[in-house]
Design a protein around this motif. Structure first.
Motif, PDB file in Angstrom:
ATOM      1  N   GLN A 107       0.818  -1.201   0.000  1.00 50.39           N
ATOM      2  CA  GLN A 107       0.000   0.000   0.000  1.00 50.39           C
ATOM      3  C   GLN A 107       0.858   1.261   0.000  1.00 50.39           C
ATOM      4  N   LEU A 108       2.013   1.195   0.660  1.00 53.68           N
ATOM      5  CA  LEU A 108       2.899   2.361   0.699  1.00 53.68           C
ATOM      6  C   LEU A 108       3.534   2.600  -0.667  1.00 53.68           C
ATOM      7  N   VAL A 109       3.885   1.516  -1.353  1.00 54.44           N
ATOM      8  CA  VAL A 109       4.421   1.639  -2.717  1.00 54.44           C
ATOM      9  C   VAL A 109       3.400   2.340  -3.607  1.00 54.44           C
ATOM     10  N   LYS A 110       2.167   1.891  -3.524  1.00 55.42           N
ATOM     11  CA  LYS A 110       1.094   2.480  -4.329  1.00 55.42           C
ATOM     12  C   LYS A 110       0.824   3.928  -3.916  1.00 55.42           C
ATOM     13  N   GLN A 111       0.857   4.208  -2.606  1.00 59.12           N
ATOM     14  CA  GLN A 111       0.564   5.543  -2.099  1.00 59.12           C
ATOM     15  C   GLN A 111       1.569   6.572  -2.599  1.00 59.12           C
ATOM     16  N   VAL A 112       2.848   6.215  -2.579  1.00 58.89           N
ATOM     17  CA  VAL A 112       3.878   7.155  -3.018  1.00 58.89           C
ATOM     18  C   VAL A 112       3.767   7.417  -4.521  1.00 58.89           C
ATOM     19  N   GLY A 113       3.530   6.368  -5.295  1.00 58.78           N
ATOM     20  CA  GLY A 113       3.369   6.551  -6.733  1.00 58.78           C
ATOM     21  C   GLY A 113       2.148   7.384  -7.072  1.00 58.78           C
ATOM     22  N   THR A 114       1.045   7.129  -6.394  1.00 60.57           N
ATOM     23  CA  THR A 114      -0.193   7.884  -6.624  1.00 60.57           C
ATOM     24  C   THR A 114      -0.028   9.346  -6.235  1.00 60.57           C
ATOM     25  N   ALA A 115       0.693   9.592  -5.131  1.00 62.93           N
ATOM     26  CA  ALA A 115       0.910  10.973  -4.680  1.00 62.93           C
ATOM     27  C   ALA A 115       1.620  11.796  -5.744  1.00 62.93           C
ATOM     28  N   LEU A 116       2.626  11.201  -6.383  1.00 63.36           N
ATOM     29  CA  LEU A 116       3.325  11.942  -7.439  1.00 63.36           C
ATOM     30  C   LEU A 116       2.423  12.157  -8.644  1.00 63.36           C
ATOM     31  N   ALA A 117       1.683  11.122  -9.022  1.00 65.63           N
ATOM     32  CA  ALA A 117       0.809  11.226 -10.192  1.00 65.63           C
ATOM     33  C   ALA A 117      -0.255  12.304 -10.009  1.00 65.63           C
ATOM     34  N   GLU A 118      -0.718  12.473  -8.770  1.00 67.37           N
ATOM     35  CA  GLU A 118      -1.785  13.435  -8.485  1.00 67.37           C
ATOM     36  C   GLU A 118      -1.275  14.839  -8.176  1.00 67.37           C
ATOM     37  N   ASN A 119       0.029  15.021  -8.136  1.00 67.45           N
ATOM     38  CA  ASN A 119       0.609  16.336  -7.836  1.00 67.45           C
ATOM     39  C   ASN A 119       1.644  16.694  -8.898  1.00 67.45           C
ATOM     40  N   PRO A 120       1.178  17.221 -10.030  1.00 69.94           N
ATOM     41  CA  PRO A 120       2.082  17.490 -11.152  1.00 69.94           C
ATOM     42  C   PRO A 120       3.172  18.512 -10.846  1.00 69.94           C
ATOM     43  N   GLU A 121       2.980  19.313  -9.777  1.00 67.67           N
ATOM     44  CA  GLU A 121       4.000  20.299  -9.435  1.00 67.67           C
ATOM     45  C   GLU A 121       5.178  19.677  -8.689  1.00 67.67           C
ATOM     46  N   ALA A 122       5.026  18.441  -8.241  1.00 71.62           N
ATOM     47  CA  ALA A 122       6.102  17.748  -7.526  1.00 71.62           C
ATOM     48  C   ALA A 122       7.011  17.026  -8.513  1.00 71.62           C
ATOM     49  N   ALA A 123       8.318  17.065  -8.253  1.00 71.99           N
ATOM     50  CA  ALA A 123       9.264  16.338  -9.088  1.00 71.99           C
ATOM     51  C   ALA A 123       9.457  14.913  -8.586  1.00 71.99           C
ATOM     52  N   ILE A 124       9.384  14.754  -7.262  1.00 72.58           N
ATOM     53  CA  ILE A 124       9.627  13.467  -6.609  1.00 72.58           C
ATOM     54  C   ILE A 124       8.625  13.327  -5.467  1.00 72.58           C
ATOM     55  N   ALA A 125       8.236  12.105  -5.159  1.00 70.68           N
ATOM     56  CA  ALA A 125       7.434  11.847  -3.964  1.00 70.68           C
ATOM     57  C   ALA A 125       8.145  10.803  -3.109  1.00 70.68           C
ATOM     58  N   THR A 126       8.015  10.943  -1.796  1.00 72.61           N
ATOM     59  CA  THR A 126       8.592   9.987  -0.862  1.00 72.61           C
ATOM     60  C   THR A 126       7.683   9.936   0.363  1.00 72.61           C
ATOM     61  N   ALA A 127       8.167   9.413   1.483  1.00 73.90           N
ATOM     62  CA  ALA A 127       7.297   9.247   2.655  1.00 73.90           C
ATOM     63  C   ALA A 127       8.063   9.488   3.950  1.00 73.90           C
ATOM     64  N   SER A 128       7.289   9.720   5.014  1.00 74.46           N
ATOM     65  CA  SER A 128       7.879   9.880   6.345  1.00 74.46           C
ATOM     66  C   SER A 128       6.873   9.414   7.384  1.00 74.46           C
ATOM     67  N   CYS A 129       7.378   9.209   8.609  1.00 73.03           N
ATOM     68  CA  CYS A 129       6.507   8.881   9.735  1.00 73.03           C
ATOM     69  C   CYS A 129       7.048   9.561  10.984  1.00 73.03           C
ATOM     70  N   ILE A 130       6.205   9.714  11.993  1.00 70.02           N
ATOM     71  CA  ILE A 130       6.607  10.365  13.234  1.00 70.02           C
ATOM     72  C   ILE A 130       7.602   9.488  13.992  1.00 70.02           C
ATOM     73  N   ILE A 131       8.616  10.119  14.564  1.00 69.97           N
ATOM     74  CA  ILE A 131       9.590   9.418  15.400  1.00 69.97           C
ATOM     75  C   ILE A 131       9.048   9.355  16.823  1.00 69.97           C
ATOM     76  N   LEU A 132       9.076   8.168  17.402  1.00 70.87           N
ATOM     77  CA  LEU A 132       8.475   7.950  18.718  1.00 70.87           C
ATOM     78  C   LEU A 132       9.493   7.882  19.854  1.00 70.87           C
ATOM     79  N   LYS A 133      10.776   7.727  19.528  1.00 65.24           N
ATOM     80  CA  LYS A 133      11.806   7.605  20.554  1.00 65.24           C
ATOM     81  C   LYS A 133      12.824   8.729  20.420  1.00 65.24           C
ATOM     82  N   PRO A 134      13.126   9.459  21.519  1.00 68.32           N
ATOM     83  CA  PRO A 134      14.107  10.547  21.447  1.00 68.32           C
ATOM     84  C   PRO A 134      15.461  10.095  20.915  1.00 68.32           C
ATOM     85  N   GLU A 135      15.876   8.866  21.262  1.00 65.07           N
ATOM     86  CA  GLU A 135      17.182   8.387  20.811  1.00 65.07           C
ATOM     87  C   GLU A 135      17.233   8.208  19.297  1.00 65.07           C
ATOM     88  N   ASP A 136      16.081   7.991  18.664  1.00 61.96           N
ATOM     89  CA  ASP A 136      16.053   7.856  17.216  1.00 61.96           C
ATOM     90  C   ASP A 136      16.318   9.193  16.527  1.00 61.96           C
TER      91      ASP A 136
END
Length: 249
Positions: A107-136
């Motif tokens: 689903q993440l593979v599909k989500q990133v590809g779809t995000a780029l396809a739906e946003n023509p002003e973007a050159a690249i799409a990628t992903a992130s998530c919230i960090i839960l541990k201070p040491e990270d």
């Protein structure tokens, strides 16, 4: 949307890594199967390799495979060679799914590809998530990203960004974001990227995506709820993935 899986036989830390056995299948087959779940047509998936042993293995389980040059410095270069050989149009969206990510959620593979396809002003799409541990936040092996209000990357770093002048990493004050190394490009962007010399920022941080930012390209960052399981960089990572599959059986 196309998915290209770059896989290099001559891994420095784990030679022959794509062929490592996981639950009775080579690792590269597990990655390909995740991609199959993400697209409508498996013919839109190509495994890009540097060795005939990988060609034979991929062909044996029914994948499309392209033998590329063995001197590419990055997966991006390998994917650009595939795009050129396939004569894909400049506006075609291509997802880079690394060949050592057997647990990447489809689903993440599909989500990133779809995000780029739906946003023509973007050159690249990628992903992130919230960090839960201070040491990270302080861990240089975990890449951080900060974005603007529209979700476009301002910077990527191995250091804590933003830097808290109090000297304390307080996750209640700011939602630090971990970058997930999954990318979607348009073919035109791939052509531009491989024509550029490595940027100073890229060399210092050892982060290839900084070449795109330094050149003024826009990178859309899709926020997801959690990070995917770790890929395979070391023998310990490989054993952890094997253990995961044993638990699922």
């Amino acid at each position: 949307m196309k998915v290209v899986i770059p896989a290099r036989y001559g891994s420095t830390r784990l030679p022959g890594k794509p062929l490592a056995d996981i639950a009775g299948k080579p690792m590269i087959q597990h990655v390909w199967e995740r991609a199959v779940e993400a697209v409508d047509d498996r013919n839109d998936i190509i495994i890009a390799v540097d060795d005939d042993r990988l060609v034979k293995t991929a062909a044996a389980f029914g994948a499309r495979v392209v033998l590329t040059k063995n001197d590419h410095e990055s997966g991006t270069d390998r994917i650009a060679e595939v795009a050129a050989k396939m004569n894909w149009a400049d506006d075609e969206v291509v997802v880079n799914l690394q060949g050592d990510e057997p647990l990447m959620p489809p689903q993440l593979v599909k989500q990133v590809g779809t995000a780029l396809a739906e946003n023509p002003e973007a050159a690249i799409a990628t992903a992130s998530c919230i960090i839960l541990k201070p040491e990270d936040v302080s861990n240089p092996n975990i890449v951080k990203v900060v974005t603007d209000r529209a979700g476009y990357a301002l910077y990527f770093s191995r250091s804590p960004i933003p830097y808290d002048r109090s000297g304390v990493i307080d996750l209640s004050r700011f939602s630090y974001q971990r970058h997930i190394g999954l990318y979607a490009y348009r073919v035109a962007t791939l052509k531009q990227l491989i024509s550029l010399r490595p940027a100073s920022l890229e060399r210092i941080e050892q982060l290839e995506q900084l070449r795109a930012l330094a050149a003024g390209m826009t990178i859309l960052v899709e926020a997801v709820s959690s990070a995917p399981p770790h890929g395979v960089d070391t023998e310990a990572d490989l054993e952890a993935v094997r253990a995961y599959f044993r638990k699922q059986s």
